[in-house]
Design a protein around this motif. Structure first.
Motif, PDB file in Angstrom:
ATOM      1  N   VAL A 159      -0.020   3.162   7.871  1.00 18.61           N
ATOM      2  CA  VAL A 159       2.296   2.787   7.340  1.00 18.61           C
ATOM      3  C   VAL A 159       2.357   2.934   7.834  1.00 18.61           C
TER       4      VAL A 159
ATOM      5  N   GLU B 248       4.848   7.812  -1.003  1.00 22.83           N
ATOM      6  CA  GLU B 248       2.601   7.623  -0.935  1.00 22.83           C
ATOM      7  C   GLU B 248       2.226   6.756  -0.540  1.00 22.83           C
ATOM      8  N   THR B 249       0.909   7.526   0.328  1.00 25.92           N
ATOM      9  CA  THR B 249       0.116   5.982   0.154  1.00 25.92           C
ATOM     10  C   THR B 249      -1.213   6.793   0.578  1.00 25.92           C
ATOM     11  N   ASP B 250      -2.210   5.427   0.156  1.00 22.95           N
ATOM     12  CA  ASP B 250      -4.028   6.004   0.634  1.00 22.95           C
ATOM     13  C   ASP B 250      -4.315   5.817   1.463  1.00 22.95           C
ATOM     14  N   SER B 251      -3.473   4.679   2.741  1.00 23.75           N
ATOM     15  CA  SER B 251      -3.926   4.352   3.953  1.00 23.75           C
ATOM     16  C   SER B 251      -3.230   5.484   4.964  1.00 23.75           C
TER      17      SER B 251
ATOM     18  N   GLY C  43       0.484  -1.258  -0.098  1.00 22.78           N
ATOM     19  CA  GLY C  43       0.228   0.072  -0.480  1.00 22.78           C
ATOM     20  C   GLY C  43       0.568   1.346   0.067  1.00 22.78           C
ATOM     21  N   VAL C  44       2.165   0.818  -0.173  1.00 20.21           N
ATOM     22  CA  VAL C  44       2.992   2.523  -0.207  1.00 20.21           C
ATOM     23  C   VAL C  44       3.737   2.206  -1.411  1.00 20.21           C
ATOM     24  N   ARG C  45       3.608   3.501  -1.962  1.00 23.68           N
ATOM     25  CA  ARG C  45       4.205   3.831  -3.454  1.00 23.68           C
ATOM     26  C   ARG C  45       5.648   4.885  -3.239  1.00 23.68           C
TER      27      ARG C  45
END
Lengths: 280, 237
Positions: A241, A234-237, A221-223
């Motif tokens: 995280v 970056e993450t959407d969480s 979930g981490v870019r």
């Protein structure tokens, strides 16, 4: 480049150095003639849009006082003497220079000279107000005064175009953002629309003492956005995280000097659009 | 807008009282020893003519180049003042400021010299007209120059060449090219009136000076937008 600017807008031109922001302003202010293409203007009044322009240098008559400079430029813009003085005094008061009206400009600080320039430019009646890096040298009070003055001018129907690297100020005042990169428009929308494209994204900017020797494997979930002495993820969480990110850094043997957790802004929008970095 | 520019230039001059006083004192310090020394009239008048002409040309060209280099001409160009009112207002102000600053020196020359009262009375309007010419030429010198050093050089060369042509340094042979040049020179009237003030009456009238003032004004007005644009570009050259 094809742009259609309307009265009542506050347009922020954003982009890295050399993107063409100042050149576009100078073209709008007729300081430069376009080698090709054209700029067409329509006016509320007589068919020629009056332009006032504050460039990135503050040139004044240093031997004269602040109020004398401001009144001169207001009169040079066509205002009668009484109104020139009243408008100049009101703007200088707004920028916090009331106590220094009669002080020679040669005794002004850099920030005071910038405020004086902005007051002079905003006192001039014009349909197009072009400002190059208007927040450079301004204190918080000056930034607030400038923001209020620009909104007031836009409400009166003036078009304001500002070139800036101050993303916070652009986000705050602009009704429209135009991203420029190497002389071309890469995005043109309201700030909210641009920010919506990165909504929900959380960014971790991790400063390292030295670059990592091997590539890292980010948690689920981490870019991974960029490597080097400044690791960007970056993450959407959200920040949930962060422990996993720290574990990843420990495994990689990273020497961390700081971790910055940021909500994405216009810099991230630009980064997504172009792959290039814009000063935060 | 011409009045606005005229007023601005006067305010700037008065706002620097030390410079204003120096500009009045230095010509005085030059004139007093010469006037009191009993120098021959042709020599004294040549020195006075050089001083008046260079004072006017330098005083016009140097500040204009300085304003161009620091971006003030560009800023003025963005206002509604306009090229013609700006350059004319500046020239008018420069002429009158120079006249006030040179008044003490001229006063000493007139007080000590042996000439007729009529010649002395005529010296004032002739000097005013000469200062108008030098201030107009200063605008052109500033537009040609790309730096303060060039402006100083061009001011000196143009001033001294025109003074030489006016016969200030030698009397041309009658019927020669030099005599024709002298007849048309803008500073001939200055040279002649200074000789006349010194007691060597050679005054033949100042019509060519009036022609120079008129023609230079017309050419400057006609070329004002181009001159402003050239001056503004000095910043980037």
């Amino acid at each position: 480049m094809d742009l259609h600017l309307k009265t009542g807008e506050i347009v922020a031109l954003l982009g890295p150095n050399g993107a063409g922001k100042s050149t576009l302003l100078r073209l709008l202010a007729s300081d430069l003639q376009a080698a090709e293409g054209s700029i067409e203007t329509t006016s509320r009044t007589d068919g020629s849009a009056d332009t006032t322009f504050a460039d990135d240098e503050s040139v004044h008559f240093d031997a004269l006082s602040g109020i004398d400079n401001a009144v001169f430029f207001a009169r040079a813009a066509g205002l009668p003497a009484d109104k020139a003085r009243a408008d100049a005094e009101a703007l200088l008061h707004r920028f916090g220079l009331s106590g220094d009206l009669d002080v020679r400009v040669s005794e002004y600080s850099f920030g005071m000279r910038r405020k004086l320039l902005l007051a002079e430019v905003l006192a001039a009646p014009a349909e197009l107000i072009a400002l190059d890096e208007p927040t450079v040298g301004l204190d918080p009070q000056g930034r607030d005064a400038l923001a209020a003055a620009l909104k007031s001018k836009a409400d009166e129907g003036d078009l304001i175009v500002l070139a800036t690297n101050d993303l916070e100020f652009a986000t705050r005042v602009a009704t429209r953002v135009v991203f420029l990169n190497r002389g071309t428009v890469v995005a043109d929308a309201a700030p909210d629309e641009l920010l919506a494209s990165v909504a929900g994204v959380t960014r971790f900017e991790i400063a390292l003492r030295r670059s990592l020797e091997a590539p890292v494997d980010p948690p689920q979930g981490v870019r991974l956005m960029s490597m080097g002495e400044r690791l960007v993820l970056e993450t959407d969480s959200g920040t949930a995280v962060l422990p996993a990110v720290c574990e990843m850094l420990l495994k990689a043997g990273a020497e961390v000097t700081s971790i910055d957790v940021r909500e994405p802004g216009l810099a991230e929008v630009f980064n997504r659009l172009t792959g290039d970095t814009l000063a935060p | 807008m011409t009045r606005l520019t005229f007023g601005l230039e006067w305010r700037l001059a008065i706002a620097r009282p030390r410079l204003f006083v120096l500009n009045a004192t230095i010509p005085l310090l030059l004139v007093i020893p010469i006037a009191l020394s009993g120098a021959p009239t042709p020599h004294a008048s040549a020195v006075y003519a050089v001083m008046f002409v260079l004072f006017g040309t330098f005083g016009s060209a140097i500040p204009l180049v300085r304003d161009s280099e620091r971006g003030m001409v560009t800023r003025i160009g963005r206002t509604n003042i306009g090229a013609v009112p700006y350059l004319l207002g500046r020239t008018l102000a420069g002429t009158t400021i120079d006249a006030v600053q040179l008044a003490p020196a001229l006063g000493i020359v007139l007080a000590i010299s042996q000439g007729e009262p009529e010649a002395k009375a005529l010296a004032v309007p002739v000097l005013l007209a000469v200062l108008a010419v030098t201030n107009l030429l200063g605008v052109w010198v500033a537009a040609l120059a790309r730096s303060l050093a060039e402006a100083a050089l061009f001011s000196a060369v143009s001033g001294l060449m025109l003074l030489h042509a006016s016969g200030a340094f030698r009397t041309p042979v009658s019927g020669s090219v030099g005599a024709s040049l002298e007849a048309a020179s803008p500073y001939r009237a200055l040279h002649e009136i200074l000789l006349s003030v010194g007691g060597a009456p050679v005054w033949q009238g100042g019509y060519q000076l009036l022609v120079w003032v008129s023609v230079l004004t017309l050419i400057t007005v006609a070329s004002a937008p181009r001159l402003m644009s050239t001056l503004a570009s000095t910043r980037h050259r």
